[in-house]
Design a protein around this motif. Structure first.
Motif, short mmCIF file in Angstrom:
data_model
loop_
_atom_site.label_atom_id
_atom_site.label_comp_id
_atom_site.label_asym_id
_atom_site.label_seq_id
_atom_site.Cartn_x
_atom_site.Cartn_y
_atom_site.Cartn_z
N GLU A 73 -22.58 -8.47 -11.56
CA GLU A 73 -23.43 -8.16 -10.41
C GLU A 73 -22.95 -8.92 -9.16
OE1 GLU A 73 -27.46 -8.98 -11.45
OE2 GLU A 73 -27.53 -7.47 -13.04
N ARG A 74 -22.11 -9.91 -9.35
CA ARG A 74 -21.58 -10.67 -8.22
C ARG A 74 -20.39 -9.94 -7.63
NH1 ARG A 74 -21.65 -16.58 -11.28
NH2 ARG A 74 -23.87 -16.59 -11.76
N THR A 75 -20.65 -8.75 -7.12
CA THR A 75 -19.56 -7.89 -6.65
C THR A 75 -18.84 -8.45 -5.43
OG1 THR A 75 -21.19 -6.62 -5.39
CG2 THR A 75 -20.61 -5.80 -7.58
N SER A 76 -19.55 -9.17 -4.56
CA SER A 76 -18.91 -9.71 -3.36
C SER A 76 -17.84 -10.75 -3.74
CB SER A 76 -19.95 -10.34 -2.43
OG SER A 76 -20.67 -11.37 -3.10
N ILE A 77 -18.14 -11.57 -4.76
CA ILE A 77 -17.18 -12.57 -5.21
C ILE A 77 -15.98 -11.90 -5.86
CG2 ILE A 77 -16.81 -14.50 -6.79
CD1 ILE A 77 -19.73 -15.25 -6.42
N LEU A 78 -16.25 -10.87 -6.67
CA LEU A 78 -15.17 -10.14 -7.34
C LEU A 78 -14.29 -9.43 -6.32
CD1 LEU A 78 -13.86 -9.13 -9.95
CD2 LEU A 78 -15.54 -7.27 -9.99
N PHE A 79 -14.91 -8.81 -5.32
CA PHE A 79 -14.17 -8.11 -4.26
C PHE A 79 -13.26 -9.09 -3.51
CE2 PHE A 79 -13.96 -7.11 0.29
CZ PHE A 79 -13.28 -5.90 0.25
N ALA A 80 -13.82 -10.24 -3.12
CA ALA A 80 -13.04 -11.22 -2.37
C ALA A 80 -11.87 -11.74 -3.21
CB ALA A 80 -13.93 -12.38 -1.95
N SER A 81 -12.11 -11.98 -4.49
CA SER A 81 -11.07 -12.49 -5.37
C SER A 81 -9.90 -11.52 -5.48
CB SER A 81 -11.65 -12.76 -6.77
OG SER A 81 -10.63 -13.06 -7.70
N VAL A 82 -10.21 -10.25 -5.73
CA VAL A 82 -9.16 -9.24 -5.90
C VAL A 82 -8.44 -8.99 -4.58
CG1 VAL A 82 -8.68 -6.83 -6.50
CG2 VAL A 82 -10.34 -8.15 -7.85
N LEU A 83 -9.19 -8.89 -3.49
CA LEU A 83 -8.59 -8.61 -2.18
C LEU A 83 -7.62 -9.72 -1.76
CD1 LEU A 83 -8.40 -6.93 0.41
CD2 LEU A 83 -10.37 -8.21 1.28
N VAL A 84 -8.05 -10.97 -1.88
CA VAL A 84 -7.20 -12.09 -1.47
C VAL A 84 -5.93 -12.14 -2.32
CG1 VAL A 84 -7.04 -14.61 -1.38
CG2 VAL A 84 -9.09 -13.48 -0.56
N GLN A 85 -6.05 -11.89 -3.61
CA GLN A 85 -4.86 -11.91 -4.48
C GLN A 85 -3.88 -10.82 -4.08
OE1 GLN A 85 -5.40 -12.72 -8.84
NE2 GLN A 85 -7.58 -12.59 -8.31
N LYS A 86 -4.40 -9.64 -3.75
CA LYS A 86 -3.52 -8.53 -3.35
C LYS A 86 -2.81 -8.84 -2.02
CE LYS A 86 -4.92 -4.45 -5.82
NZ LYS A 86 -3.55 -4.38 -6.37
N LEU A 87 -3.54 -9.44 -1.09
CA LEU A 87 -2.95 -9.81 0.20
C LEU A 87 -1.88 -10.89 0.02
CD1 LEU A 87 -6.10 -9.87 2.51
CD2 LEU A 87 -4.26 -8.17 2.48
N LEU A 88 -2.15 -11.83 -0.86
CA LEU A 88 -1.17 -12.89 -1.13
C LEU A 88 0.11 -12.33 -1.74
CD1 LEU A 88 -3.54 -15.68 -2.50
CD2 LEU A 88 -2.03 -15.90 -0.51
N LYS A 89 -0.05 -11.41 -2.70
CA LYS A 89 1.12 -10.78 -3.32
C LYS A 89 1.91 -9.97 -2.29
CE LYS A 89 0.83 -11.83 -7.76
NZ LYS A 89 1.95 -12.52 -8.50
N LEU A 90 1.19 -9.30 -1.39
CA LEU A 90 1.82 -8.46 -0.38
C LEU A 90 2.64 -9.29 0.61
CD1 LEU A 90 2.01 -5.52 0.67
CD2 LEU A 90 0.02 -6.02 2.11
N HIS A 91 2.15 -10.51 0.89
CA HIS A 91 2.82 -11.36 1.89
C HIS A 91 3.50 -12.57 1.25
CE1 HIS A 91 -0.29 -9.16 4.23
NE2 HIS A 91 0.66 -9.12 5.15
N ALA A 92 3.87 -12.44 -0.02
CA ALA A 92 4.49 -13.56 -0.75
C ALA A 92 5.79 -14.03 -0.09
CB ALA A 92 4.74 -13.16 -2.20
N LYS A 93 6.63 -13.08 0.32
CA LYS A 93 7.90 -13.45 0.94
C LYS A 93 7.69 -14.12 2.29
CE LYS A 93 10.74 -9.93 -1.33
NZ LYS A 93 11.65 -8.76 -1.14
N LEU A 94 6.70 -13.65 3.04
CA LEU A 94 6.39 -14.27 4.33
C LEU A 94 5.90 -15.70 4.13
CD1 LEU A 94 6.10 -13.90 7.40
CD2 LEU A 94 3.78 -13.07 7.00
#
Length: 253
Positions: free
Chosen positions: A52-73
């Motif tokens: 039910e803690r969807t906001s925490i789950l959303f933030a966790s997944v989103l941040v990880q995807k952004l980090l992977k996307l900008h790993a080289k940077l």
């Protein structure tokens, strides 16, 4: 003593890489994640209220995807770290200049005792300007050890044995099977000045330019050990927990 795999219960596993963009939208606009999902693994004995803690789950997944996307940077920070060492580290600059004049490749030795990490560049203090009789001694020693452990093994040895005049018991690397590399470092040393029985263990924190390390921090997956409680799974993996939920026989030193 190694924990037995059969005594461990998987609590919650979130696989951010398996989540697609539409999954992110589904998490953001949902009040509760229902049913089985490719990116979520939940033990059947666990209360699903955690989803039910969807906001925490959303933030966790989103941040990880952004980090992977900008790993080289993000990894460009290591180049900046090298540049700072070349320009402002007299010993390294001199050695590179000598190599250049001798016609050798001006290689940067990142494992030398004079090379400092980005953390060391921000704060170069290594000396312990405090006596064991001072009530602040152990907090200061702990803080200094937490900073020094970010450095390479030769730097650590020079600081512990050369400057602090203490016994370095060992400097260790822990292999993370998820990331296929050593992601956690620790050092153990003996402070004979304050107490003959005093052993200090210091773990290196998150590498500032390592996207995988930051993803581990933002991953909300956790594990439940009977009679012990829940533990962040990223911490356990960083300490060597393998994908088959067993522990390695030994870690590389």
């Amino acid at each position: 003593m190694e924990p037995k795999s059969e005594t461990k219960v998987k609590f919650l596993k979130v696989n951010a890489e398996a989540a697609r963009f539409r999954d992110l939208l589904g998490i953001y606009f949902s009040t509760k994640i229902k049913g089985s999902k490719e990116y979520i693994e939940l033990h059947p004995d666990v209360n699903e209220k955690i989803l039910e803690r969807t906001s925490i789950l959303f933030a966790s997944v989103l941040v990880q995807k952004l980090l992977k996307l900008h790993a080289k940077l993000l990894a460009l920070g290591y180049k900046f770290e090298e540049l700072v060492n070349i320009l402002f580290n007299e010993n390294i600059f001199t050695q590179i200049l000598i190599n250049k004049l001798q016609g050798k490749l001006p290689m940067l030795d990142k494992e030398s005792e004079t090379y400092v990490s980005a953390i060391g560049c921000l704060d170069k203090r290594v000396d312990l300007d405090i006596k064991p009789v001072d009530i602040r001694y152990f907090p200061v020693l702990s803080a200094m050890a937490s900073k020094v452990v970010y450095e390479n093994k030769k730097f650590v040895e020079a600081a512990i044995k050369g400057q602090w005049k203490m016994e370095l018991i060992g400097s260790y690397d822990f292999y993370n099977e998820d990331h296929k590399k050593n992601t956690t470092q620790a050092m153990v040393f003996h402070d004979k000045h304050a107490n003959q029985d005093m052993i200090i263990v210091a773990f290196r924190g998150t590498e500032p330019f390592d996207a995988d390390a930051w993803c581990t921090d933002f991953d909300i997956s956790c594990i439940s050990f009977p009679d012990m409680g829940k533990v962040h799974s990223g911490f356990m993996k960083a300490m060597g927990l393998q994908k088959n939920e067993t522990w390695p026989k030994h870690n590389r030193q």
